[in-house]
Design a protein around this motif. Structure first.
Motif: not given
Length: 463
Positions: A205-208, A212-213, A229-230, A235-236
């Motif tokens: 649930t963390k914005l990656a 983090h990815a 992230y929105p 990116a990536g």
């Protein structure tokens, strides 16, 4: 004068007489001439299907599933079943292995892979107590959708405390996913720990972003699902993830009670003969040990079971206030709480303090005979609410715990929009929302709160 060769005698025949080896002694390499194999299958036409790609970053040549594919009896549809364990042989001189329930290397069927079944799932949950409590329906959805699945949690130190109220979680490990610069030793240790557990699915649930990815990718899980992230920070990230969700804002907690609706919608999706999975409500389970500990606390404070109202949301700088990151204006000073508690007649108010330093302030404003309980964990707060007649609270975890235990609740919000966002369907939850007209919680109408107090008398009459 005769010339002498400088080469060894063993090499001279090989170098001087090249015709001594017939051409039939050289092997004929098949890969040099592909036309000699007319039976080689040709590459299928990838433009015959036009299904939507799951993630265009993973494989640019993947056009989705083949609509003409038919599964045989081996790949039966429906929810996953428990694998049969191999028979144990105690007489074996070499011993026998005890595999975990639902997992065995030798007998894991190919249908697990084809159907996308999940035996082990890890959930990386961002945020504190409030965000982890709202993740409980997701855990229950996983247990309903994948029977027999083992669910593990990775959360912050505060977030881990919530899982003593959840019997569906096997292990909960402390690792703060919101830390931007983690210690290298902790980072690599957690990667190795998750990799060694062989998860089928990892939810985050963390914005990656790409960092983090990559962390999720190194767990080597088959399905890596996360919010991203929105904005340009994502990116990536899609290169390392199997499924991504883009929230409306960078603060996922602003979504209120349904902050994980995108992930829930994906997990509950129908598959072949399996219909859409219903989303369960928030429920918590309280152990007997927790109830005994909390019972001794409120009895020492001078109140009896079912005869008190929990007051939660006292203004403090303690991290144990259990606020939501989506609503920072959710605490009231003790002077306001004292005025609200003055409207209670049949019940005695019990003030929950998140730090011992607040005890003196409460006694100074309310009086030395005030009932005060020092509680910092969501488990003890849930046990306190479970034995109470009701709750008066601001937008803290106490609201969700009261609704989970079906206790009447008066919820104080800075705005009506926030109230509907964090407590949907109030009429079904025996909850009254009182909002401020100035959109600031400190300006809450105390008389409106006192007018809602009869909700506790109605619940007492029903009992």
């Amino acid at each position: 004068m005769a010339t002498t060769s400088l080469l060894p005698n063993s090499l001279s025949p090989f170098l001087t007489n090249t015709t001594s080896f017939p051409s039939t002694h050289f092997p004929k390499f098949s890969f040099l001439n592909p036309l000699d194999h007319p039976h080689c299958p040709k590459r299928p036409n990838l433009h015959t299907t036009h299904a939507k790609k799951k993630n265009p970053w993973l494989d640019p040549f993947d056009d989705g599933e083949d609509p003409d594919m038919e599964y045989g009896s081996l790949f039966v549809d429906g929810k996953q079943d428990e694998d049969d364990r191999p028979p144990e042989n105690p007489d074996n001189p070499y011993g026998f292995l005890k595999f975990p329930m639902g997992y065995s290397v030798e007998i894991a069927s190919l249908a697990l892979k084809v159907r996308g079944d999940v035996r082990r799932c890890c959930c990386v949950v961002s945020g504190g107590v409030y965000e982890n409590l709202l993740f409980f329906p997701v855990v229950q959805l996983l247990k309903d959708r994948y029977p027999g699945v083992l669910v593990d949690i990775v959360a912050s130190a505060r977030g881990k405390q919530a899982y003593e109220l959840n019997k569906n979680v096997r292990w909960a490990d402390v690792y703060d996913p919101d830390e931007h610069f983690p210690e290298p030793a902790e980072y690599t240790d957690m990667v190795g720990l998750l990799k060694g557990r062989y998860y089928d699915m990892v939810l985050s649930t963390k914005l990656a972003g790409i960092g983090h990815a990559a962390f999720l990718f190194m767990t080597t899980a088959r399905d890596r699902v996360s919010y991203i992230y929105p904005n340009v920070n994502a990116a990536g990230a899609g290169l390392f993830l199997s499924e991504t969700f883009t929230p409306d804002s960078t603060n996922l907690s602003e979504g209120g009670y349904n902050m994980y609706h995108q992930m829930v919608d994906w997990l509950a999706r129908p598959s072949k003969t399996v219909p859409r999975q219903p989303v369960p409500p928030l429920k918590v389970s309280i152990s007997k040990k927790l109830k005994q500990v909390v019972e001794s606390k409120y009895k020492n404070a001078g109140v009896n079971k079912g005869k008190y109202i929990v007051i939660h949301g006292l203004e403090s700088d303690s991290k144990a206030s259990m606020q939501s990151k989506g609503d920072t204006d959710s605490l009231l000073p003790i002077q306001v709480w004292a005025a609200i508690a003055g409207g209670l007649r049949e019940f005695r108010p019990i003030f929950v303090i998140p730090h011992e330093k607040e005890r003196e302030n409460v006694e100074e404003v309310v009086g030395d005979d005030a009932s005060i309980v020092f509680i910092t964990t969501p488990g003890q707060l849930a046990a306190l609410i479970n034995d109470s007649a009701g709750v008066i609270t601001t937008n803290t975890a106490a609201i969700q715990l009261a609704n989970a235990r079906d206790k009447p609740c008066i919820a104080l919000f800075g705005s009506e929009e926030k109230g509907k966002l964090f407590v949907p369907n109030t009429e079904q939850k025996n909850c009254v929302i009182v909002s401020s007209k100035t959109r600031k919680l400190k300006d809450i109408d105390i008389e409106a709160v006192k007018n809602a107090i009869p909700i506790f008398n109605m619940s007492l009459a029903l009992v």
